[in-house]
Design a protein around this motif. Structure first.
Motif, PDB file in Angstrom:
ATOM      1  N   LYS A 211       8.985   3.740  -8.118  1.00  0.00           N
ATOM      2  CA  LYS A 211       7.925   3.052  -7.369  1.00  0.00           C
ATOM      3  C   LYS A 211       6.572   3.629  -7.757  1.00  0.00           C
ATOM      4  N   ASN A 212       5.671   2.770  -8.252  1.00  0.00           N
ATOM      5  CA  ASN A 212       4.365   3.267  -8.682  1.00  0.00           C
ATOM      6  C   ASN A 212       3.367   3.279  -7.521  1.00  0.00           C
ATOM      7  N   ALA A 213       2.133   3.663  -7.822  1.00  0.00           N
ATOM      8  CA  ALA A 213       1.118   3.822  -6.784  1.00  0.00           C
ATOM      9  C   ALA A 213       0.771   2.513  -6.098  1.00  0.00           C
ATOM     10  N   ASP A 214       1.026   1.391  -6.759  1.00  0.00           N
ATOM     11  CA  ASP A 214       0.738   0.071  -6.181  1.00  0.00           C
ATOM     12  C   ASP A 214       1.892  -0.477  -5.344  1.00  0.00           C
ATOM     13  N   GLY A 215       2.989   0.287  -5.279  1.00  0.00           N
ATOM     14  CA  GLY A 215       4.131  -0.160  -4.497  1.00  0.00           C
ATOM     15  C   GLY A 215       5.102  -1.043  -5.258  1.00  0.00           C
ATOM     16  N   VAL A 216       4.987  -1.058  -6.582  1.00  0.00           N
ATOM     17  CA  VAL A 216       5.864  -1.869  -7.430  1.00  0.00           C
ATOM     18  C   VAL A 216       6.986  -0.994  -7.969  1.00  0.00           C
TER      19      VAL A 216
END
Length: 219
Positions: A197-202
């Motif tokens: 999970k990346n910083a953008d929530g993806v």
């Protein structure tokens, strides 16, 4: 004859080894590798459409497939919102690769949006392989037995099967579709993937291991 080359590279093989052994039991068709962690999570196997985007604070790029190309995902709703979010981004990643292979466009932003690291390299190599041979495909690809396992480091492992028996090679230059290609064992593949999970929530796919002619995926 295999209609769809597997998404696989030497770099991905090396990168995925650690997580696949701990989370998913390896990537071959041996008896031991059938013991997948999280296989009893109760995921639904009923057919469902490709997720449209439930967490819509995220500005997602549009994925638009040609009218003669379709990805069908089974088991998208498990009853666990976190697992469903992982499966949704797994599906979007798969369709981003399908789009990059089959849709004529100057760029494919979804490919980089849903893949990173070795998985992005793997996807780029996969797409380039089609382009260099002026090939594409049409038809319906089915994805099933999709299972999520959450790992101790916060990542997720997603395993799933692909059935490409209803897809057919297409020549990009002439537009001709070859429907004479018979179905074969090579049309069934098993995927073992890692998502973070990346910083953008993806939930981006970061590593992929593929087994072609996978017995566990055959009827």
């Amino acid at each position: 004859m295999n209609r769809r080359p597997a998404l696989l590279s030497a770099a991905v093989m090396a990168a995925v080894a650690a997580f696949s052994l701990s989370a998913c039991g390896g990537g071959d068709d041996s008896k031991d590798s059938d013991k997948i962690a999280g296989a009893d999570n109760g995921a639904s196997t009923s057919a469902s459409p490709s997720p449209k985007g439930s967490d819509d604070r995220v500005d997602r790029p549009e994925i638009k497939l040609p009218k003669d190309v379709k990805d069908v995902f089974e088991g998208s709703r498990t009853g666990d919102p976190k697992k469903d979010a992982v499966l949704a981004d797994n599906a979007r990643r798969i369709s981003s690769v399908t789009e990059a292979v089959t849709a004529d466009a100057g760029s494919h932003p979804a490919l980089k949006f849903y893949s990173s690291g070795d998985a992005l390299l793997s996807a780029a190599n996969h797409v380039q392989g089609f382009q260099e041979k002026n090939k594409s495909f049409v038809g319906t690809t089915r994805y099933y037995d999709r299972k999520v396992t959450f790992l101790k480091d916060g990542a997720a492992a997603v395993t799933y099967c692909m059935d490409a028996t209803k897809t057919y090679p297409k020549d990009r230059k002439t537009g001709k579709v070859d429907k004479s290609v018979p179905a074969s064992a090579q049309d069934y593949s098993f995927y073992n993937t890692r998502l973070e999970k990346n910083a953008d929530g993806v939930w981006q796919t970061t590593a992929v291991l593929t087994t072609t002619a996978a017995k566990r995926c055959m009827p």
